[in-house]
Design an enzyme around this catalytic site. Structure first.
Site, PDB file in Angstrom:
ATOM      1  N   CYS A  22       7.638  19.821  -7.941  1.00 26.70           N
ATOM      2  CA  CYS A  22       8.268  18.503  -8.236  1.00 26.70           C
ATOM      3  C   CYS A  22       9.743  18.710  -8.566  1.00 26.70           C
ATOM      4  O   CYS A  22      10.090  19.587  -9.358  1.00 26.70           O
ATOM      5  CB  CYS A  22       7.572  17.857  -9.434  1.00 26.70           C
ATOM      6  SG  CYS A  22       8.448  16.372 -10.018  1.00 26.70           S
ATOM      7  N   CYS A  25       4.988  12.074  -8.217  1.00 27.30           N
ATOM      8  CA  CYS A  25       4.439  13.199  -8.985  1.00 27.30           C
ATOM      9  C   CYS A  25       3.393  12.696  -9.974  1.00 27.30           C
ATOM     10  O   CYS A  25       3.676  11.822 -10.799  1.00 27.30           O
ATOM     11  CB  CYS A  25       5.580  13.893  -9.753  1.00 27.30           C
ATOM     12  SG  CYS A  25       5.011  15.243 -10.796  1.00 27.30           S
ATOM     13  N   CYS A  71      10.081  17.609 -12.666  1.00 27.80           N
ATOM     14  CA  CYS A  71       9.419  18.327 -13.779  1.00 27.80           C
ATOM     15  C   CYS A  71       9.057  19.756 -13.401  1.00 27.80           C
ATOM     16  O   CYS A  71       8.594  20.528 -14.249  1.00 27.80           O
ATOM     17  CB  CYS A  71       8.162  17.576 -14.233  1.00 27.80           C
ATOM     18  SG  CYS A  71       6.793  17.642 -13.050  1.00 27.80           S
ATOM     19  N   HIS A  80       0.826  -1.213   0.000  1.00 28.82           N
ATOM     20  CA  HIS A  80       0.000   0.000   0.000  1.00 28.82           C
ATOM     21  C   HIS A  80       0.857   1.259   0.000  1.00 28.82           C
ATOM     22  O   HIS A  80       0.364   2.336   0.329  1.00 28.82           O
ATOM     23  CB  HIS A  80      -0.939   0.015   1.216  1.00 28.82           C
ATOM     24  CG  HIS A  80      -2.020  -1.011   1.114  1.00 28.82           C
ATOM     25  ND1 HIS A  80      -2.801  -1.361   2.205  1.00 28.82           N
ATOM     26  CD2 HIS A  80      -2.460  -1.771   0.088  1.00 28.82           C
ATOM     27  CE1 HIS A  80      -3.689  -2.280   1.835  1.00 28.82           C
ATOM     28  NE2 HIS A  80      -3.487  -2.560   0.553  1.00 28.82           N
TER      29      HIS A  80
HETATM   30  C1  BV8 Z   1      -7.894  -2.502  -5.495  1.00 31.21           C
HETATM   31  C2  BV8 Z   1      -3.747   3.706   2.192  1.00 31.21           C
HETATM   32  C3  BV8 Z   1      -8.025  -3.243  -7.749  1.00 31.21           C
HETATM   33  C4  BV8 Z   1      -2.535   4.149   2.857  1.00 31.21           C
HETATM   34  C5  BV8 Z   1      -5.163   1.767   2.309  1.00 31.21           C
HETATM   35  C6  BV8 Z   1     -16.208  -4.485  -2.323  1.00 31.21           C
HETATM   36  C7  BV8 Z   1     -15.817  -5.753  -1.947  1.00 31.21           C
HETATM   37  C8  BV8 Z   1     -14.474  -6.127  -1.929  1.00 31.21           C
HETATM   38  C9  BV8 Z   1     -13.482  -5.217  -2.289  1.00 31.21           C
HETATM   39  C10 BV8 Z   1     -13.879  -3.963  -2.649  1.00 31.21           C
HETATM   40  C11 BV8 Z   1     -15.221  -3.583  -2.677  1.00 31.21           C
HETATM   41  N1  BV8 Z   1     -15.271  -2.288  -3.069  1.00 31.21           N
HETATM   42  C12 BV8 Z   1     -14.013  -1.847  -3.300  1.00 31.21           C
HETATM   43  C13 BV8 Z   1     -13.163  -2.851  -3.066  1.00 31.21           C
HETATM   44  C14 BV8 Z   1     -11.701  -2.841  -3.196  1.00 31.21           C
HETATM   45  C15 BV8 Z   1     -11.085  -2.071  -2.040  1.00 31.21           C
HETATM   46  C16 BV8 Z   1     -11.507  -2.660  -0.728  1.00 31.21           C
HETATM   47  O1  BV8 Z   1     -11.027  -3.696  -0.328  1.00 31.21           O
HETATM   48  N2  BV8 Z   1     -12.433  -1.973  -0.018  1.00 31.21           N
HETATM   49  C17 BV8 Z   1     -12.898  -2.515   1.247  1.00 31.21           C
HETATM   50  C18 BV8 Z   1     -12.943  -1.403   2.283  1.00 31.21           C
HETATM   51  C19 BV8 Z   1     -14.257  -3.172   1.021  1.00 31.21           C
HETATM   52  N3  BV8 Z   1      -9.658  -2.239  -2.214  1.00 31.21           N
HETATM   53  C20 BV8 Z   1      -8.976  -1.380  -3.000  1.00 31.21           C
HETATM   54  O2  BV8 Z   1      -9.456  -0.412  -3.539  1.00 31.21           O
HETATM   55  C21 BV8 Z   1      -7.512  -1.755  -3.234  1.00 31.21           C
HETATM   56  N4  BV8 Z   1      -7.258  -1.696  -4.650  1.00 31.21           N
HETATM   57  O3  BV8 Z   1      -8.730  -3.309  -5.150  1.00 31.21           O
HETATM   58  O4  BV8 Z   1      -7.492  -2.322  -6.803  1.00 31.21           O
HETATM   59  C22 BV8 Z   1      -7.155  -4.464  -7.734  1.00 31.21           C
HETATM   60  C23 BV8 Z   1      -7.601  -5.656  -7.148  1.00 31.21           C
HETATM   61  C24 BV8 Z   1      -6.787  -6.789  -7.172  1.00 31.21           C
HETATM   62  C25 BV8 Z   1      -5.561  -6.723  -7.774  1.00 31.21           C
HETATM   63  C26 BV8 Z   1      -5.134  -5.517  -8.335  1.00 31.21           C
HETATM   64  C27 BV8 Z   1      -5.932  -4.373  -8.313  1.00 31.21           C
HETATM   65  C28 BV8 Z   1      -6.595  -0.758  -2.551  1.00 31.21           C
HETATM   66  C29 BV8 Z   1      -6.676  -0.954  -1.052  1.00 31.21           C
HETATM   67  C30 BV8 Z   1      -5.623  -0.072  -0.367  1.00 31.21           C
HETATM   68  C31 BV8 Z   1      -6.292   1.097   0.265  1.00 31.21           C
HETATM   69  N5  BV8 Z   1      -5.316   1.860   1.028  1.00 31.21           N
HETATM   70  N6  BV8 Z   1      -4.341   2.580   2.918  1.00 31.21           N
HETATM   71  C32 BV8 Z   1      -2.868   4.562   4.257  1.00 31.21           C
HETATM   72  O5  BV8 Z   1      -3.444   5.655   4.416  1.00 31.21           O
HETATM   73  O6  BV8 Z   1      -2.551   3.790   5.148  1.00 31.21           O
HETATM   74  S1  BV8 Z   1      -6.015   0.593   3.174  1.00 31.21           S
HETATM   75  C33 BV8 Z   1      -5.812   0.738   4.842  1.00 31.21           C
HETATM   76  O7  BV8 Z   1      -6.486  -0.408   5.384  1.00 31.21           O
HETATM   77  C34 BV8 Z   1      -4.403   0.604   5.331  1.00 31.21           C
HETATM   78  O8  BV8 Z   1      -3.467   0.453   4.289  1.00 31.21           O
HETATM   79  C35 BV8 Z   1      -4.443  -0.673   6.163  1.00 31.21           C
HETATM   80  O9  BV8 Z   1      -3.255  -1.345   6.137  1.00 31.21           O
HETATM   81  C36 BV8 Z   1      -5.491  -1.388   5.474  1.00 31.21           C
HETATM   82  C37 BV8 Z   1      -6.043  -2.596   6.138  1.00 31.21           C
HETATM   83  O10 BV8 Z   1      -6.374  -2.242   7.456  1.00 31.21           O
HETATM   84  P1  BV8 Z   1      -5.663  -3.091   8.606  1.00 31.21           P
HETATM   85  O11 BV8 Z   1      -4.202  -2.983   8.420  1.00 31.21           O
HETATM   86  O12 BV8 Z   1      -6.256  -4.447   8.643  1.00 31.21           O
HETATM   87  O13 BV8 Z   1      -6.044  -2.241   9.874  1.00 31.21           O
HETATM   88  P2  BV8 Z   1      -7.416  -2.330  10.680  1.00 31.21           P
HETATM   89  O14 BV8 Z   1      -7.465  -1.164  11.606  1.00 31.21           O
HETATM   90  O15 BV8 Z   1      -8.539  -2.552   9.722  1.00 31.21           O
HETATM   91  O16 BV8 Z   1      -7.284  -3.656  11.562  1.00 31.21           O
HETATM   92  C38 BV8 Z   1      -6.281  -3.723  12.571  1.00 31.21           C
HETATM   93  C39 BV8 Z   1      -6.303  -5.135  13.128  1.00 31.21           C
HETATM   94  O17 BV8 Z   1      -5.257  -5.231  14.097  1.00 31.21           O
HETATM   95  C40 BV8 Z   1      -7.593  -5.476  13.845  1.00 31.21           C
HETATM   96  O18 BV8 Z   1      -8.004  -6.787  13.462  1.00 31.21           O
HETATM   97  C41 BV8 Z   1      -7.221  -5.455  15.323  1.00 31.21           C
HETATM   98  O19 BV8 Z   1      -7.937  -6.436  16.068  1.00 31.21           O
HETATM   99  C42 BV8 Z   1      -5.759  -5.813  15.269  1.00 31.21           C
HETATM  100  N7  BV8 Z   1      -4.978  -5.255  16.391  1.00 31.21           N
HETATM  101  C43 BV8 Z   1      -5.139  -4.070  17.029  1.00 31.21           C
HETATM  102  N8  BV8 Z   1      -4.185  -3.943  17.994  1.00 31.21           N
HETATM  103  C44 BV8 Z   1      -3.416  -5.061  17.940  1.00 31.21           C
HETATM  104  C45 BV8 Z   1      -3.910  -5.894  16.919  1.00 31.21           C
HETATM  105  N9  BV8 Z   1      -3.369  -7.087  16.633  1.00 31.21           N
HETATM  106  C46 BV8 Z   1      -2.295  -7.466  17.362  1.00 31.21           C
HETATM  107  N10 BV8 Z   1      -1.761  -6.728  18.354  1.00 31.21           N
HETATM  108  C47 BV8 Z   1      -2.292  -5.521  18.673  1.00 31.21           C
HETATM  109  N11 BV8 Z   1      -1.752  -4.802  19.661  1.00 31.21           N
END
Ligand code: BV8
Length: 239
Positions: A138, A119, A141, A111
């Protein structure tokens, strides 16, 4: 079982104990900001100031964030697996640099990274420490306002997908750490590994949305659970 081809996926939970915010926990980032506003290209086009502020604050927080025992254990595991003739690829959804600070090297930020910008005009990308705003020029450019954080927003293609699917199709162990299993394609990796016949493990604070897809699960804070799991695995590697 002496695993030789290991793929590990991490999410925000592995960095939680280092003080980096998670997204979907009770006071998570997405409870303060709307995904549409700060993590989509449309949101950036609509309000670049809000998006730059959102990422500048997180980039600034990188400075004093330190890796926790979970990051350190994973770096140790990479070396132990290499010493035993195997290979470990660490795929992270996180945009922080804590795996690097802990010493992991075979690392893929699917990600993107907070500490890089790119850019939209000429496509150049590179390391970036300080703040970024709509007036920044940038370095290649000269365009003003075309620089953006080099992170993958919703609707954008994650980095390294070919390499990731290639490794998943041949791995014998897949471990998912600290991720809610809500974001695709990362949340689908466990199915790819399972189809390849790999053993699959979830290490998380609590069972994730796709916990049922894993053969094994250990739950608790990553700094304890990951460290213990790595210790158990390293002990077996030698056998
Ligand atoms: C794509 C940006 C095409 C940077 C992020 C409908 C159904 C299915 C999919 C989709 C849909 N509609 C749209 C989609 C696709 C979409 C998607 O999945 N949407 C979801 C919300 C439904 N995905 C995309 O658009 C992706 N691109 O699909 O392109 C493609 C497909 C296949 C192949 C090629 C191309 C792009 C997704 C990336 C988005 N960018 N971040 C930033 O600002 O960070 S996502 C964002 O969420 C972060 O990157 C983060 O890493 C990511 C996932 O979240 P988690 O890391 O899991 O964090 P979260 O808080 O959710 O959970 C934390 C966990 O830790 C919890 O379980 C908790 O219990 C646990 N925890 C907490 N404390 C602890 C712990 N565990 C252990 N110890 C602790 N102490």
């Amino acid at each position: 079982m002496n695993y030789r081809r290991i793929v590990i996926l991490t999410g925000a939970g592995v960095s939680a104990e280092s003080g980096m915010g998670t997204f979907r926990d009770n006071d998570g980032i997405w409870t303060k900001y709307d995904i549409e506003d700060v993590a989509t290209p449309e949101g950036f086009a609509r309000n670049p100031v809000l998006v730059h502020d959102f990422y500048n604050a997180r980039r600034r927080a990188l400075g004093d964030a330190a890796p926790n025992p979970a990051h350190l254990a994973l770096a140790r595991l990479e070396k132990a697996v290499a010493a035993a003739g195997g290979e470990l690829l660490l795929v992270t959804q996180n945009v922080d640099n804590l795996h690097e600070k802990a010493g992991s090297t075979n690392l893929l930020h699917m990600h993107g990274e907070l500490a890089r910008v790119k850019c939209d005009a000429c496509g150049v990308a590179g390391a970036w420490e300080g703040d970024l705003d709509a007036a920044t020029e940038c370095w290649r450019c000269g365009r003003v306002g075309a620089l953006r954080p080099d992170v993958v927003w919703f609707g954008e293609m994650p980095y390294g997908m070919d390499a990731i699917y290639e490794r998943l199709s041949a791995c014998d162990l897949f471990v998912s750490i600290g991720t809610s299993g809500e974001v695709y394609p990362a949340a689908g990796f466990v199915m790819e590994a399972d189809m390849a016949g790999a053993h699959t493990v979830e290490l998380n604070l609590e069972p994730s949305a796709n916990a049922r897809g894993f053969r094994e699960g250990r739950y608790g804070p990553a700094s304890e659970v990951v460290s213990q799991w790595v210790e158990d695995l390293v002990a077996k590697l030698g056998s």
